[in-house]
Design a protein around this motif. Structure first.
Motif, PDB file in Angstrom:
ATOM      1  N   ASP A  87      36.023  40.236  38.591  1.00 20.01           N
ATOM      2  CA  ASP A  87      36.386  39.571  37.331  1.00 20.01           C
ATOM      3  C   ASP A  87      37.866  39.779  37.004  1.00 20.01           C
ATOM      4  O   ASP A  87      38.549  38.866  36.560  1.00 20.01           O
ATOM      5  CB  ASP A  87      35.522  40.078  36.170  1.00 20.01           C
ATOM      6  CG  ASP A  87      34.089  39.567  36.251  1.00 20.01           C
ATOM      7  OD1 ASP A  87      33.843  38.588  36.992  1.00 20.01           O
ATOM      8  OD2 ASP A  87      33.218  40.148  35.569  1.00 20.01           O
ATOM      9  N   LYS A  88      38.374  40.999  37.229  1.00 20.51           N
ATOM     10  CA  LYS A  88      39.788  41.286  36.964  1.00 20.51           C
ATOM     11  C   LYS A  88      40.700  40.466  37.894  1.00 20.51           C
ATOM     12  O   LYS A  88      41.725  39.959  37.469  1.00 20.51           O
ATOM     13  CB  LYS A  88      40.077  42.766  37.141  1.00 20.51           C
ATOM     14  CG  LYS A  88      39.588  43.613  35.998  1.00 20.51           C
ATOM     15  CD  LYS A  88      39.949  45.075  36.204  1.00 20.51           C
ATOM     16  CE  LYS A  88      39.399  45.917  35.066  1.00 20.51           C
ATOM     17  NZ  LYS A  88      39.685  47.347  35.245  1.00 20.51           N
ATOM     18  N   MET A  89      40.301  40.328  39.162  1.00 19.56           N
ATOM     19  CA  MET A  89      41.084  39.530  40.103  1.00 19.56           C
ATOM     20  C   MET A  89      41.098  38.068  39.693  1.00 19.56           C
ATOM     21  O   MET A  89      42.125  37.388  39.800  1.00 19.56           O
ATOM     22  CB  MET A  89      40.533  39.684  41.518  1.00 19.56           C
ATOM     23  CG  MET A  89      40.840  41.018  42.141  1.00 19.56           C
ATOM     24  SD  MET A  89      40.104  41.308  43.766  1.00 19.56           S
ATOM     25  CE  MET A  89      40.137  39.753  44.554  1.00 19.56           C
ATOM     26  N   ASP A  91      40.770  36.892  36.666  1.00 21.31           N
ATOM     27  CA  ASP A  91      41.545  36.735  35.429  1.00 21.31           C
ATOM     28  C   ASP A  91      43.043  36.886  35.676  1.00 21.31           C
ATOM     29  O   ASP A  91      43.849  36.290  34.976  1.00 21.31           O
ATOM     30  CB  ASP A  91      41.098  37.751  34.370  1.00 21.31           C
ATOM     31  CG  ASP A  91      39.704  37.446  33.846  1.00 21.31           C
ATOM     32  OD1 ASP A  91      39.245  36.309  33.998  1.00 21.31           O
ATOM     33  OD2 ASP A  91      39.081  38.382  33.289  1.00 21.31           O
ATOM     34  N   GLY A  92      43.396  37.722  36.665  1.00 21.36           N
ATOM     35  CA  GLY A  92      44.818  38.022  36.909  1.00 21.36           C
ATOM     36  C   GLY A  92      45.371  37.149  37.928  1.00 21.36           C
ATOM     37  O   GLY A  92      46.262  36.493  38.096  1.00 21.36           O
TER      38      GLY A  92
END
Length: 92
Positions: A87-89, A91-92
């Motif tokens: 999820d962080k990848m 979003d970023g």
């Protein structure tokens, strides 16, 4: 020991099957038929519909929790860590 994980929809169609030991195809069909009959007789309060729409996440969670038919992790934070990273990848 966990022998297999099976998820079916309300129509009895298999949506996910993961076997942790070799099982002949004919035997799989019989096992799945018994499991489907049990699942279809459950109440509506026992259904987790979100699973059917997030099968990629289900595979990741199962791989974190179960290896070779044995439960290797039960800590929720550790199990969900790969999904959090994905999820962080995204979003970023």
């Amino acid at each position: 020991m966990i022998k297999f994980v099976l998820m079916v929809n309300q129509q009895g169609q298999t949506r996910l099957s993961k076997y942790y030991e070799p099982v002949e195809l004919s035997r799989r069909a019989a096992l799945e038929a018994v499991a489907v009959r049990c699942c279809l007789s459950r109440s509506k309060h026992q259904s987790e519909l979100d699973i059917m729409f997030n099968l990629d996440s289900v595979h990741i969670i199962l791989d974190e929790m179960i290896q070779n038919g044995r439960i290797v992790e039960t800590n929720k934070c550790r199990i969900l860590a790969p999904l959090t990273a994905i999820d962080k990848m995204a979003d970023g």
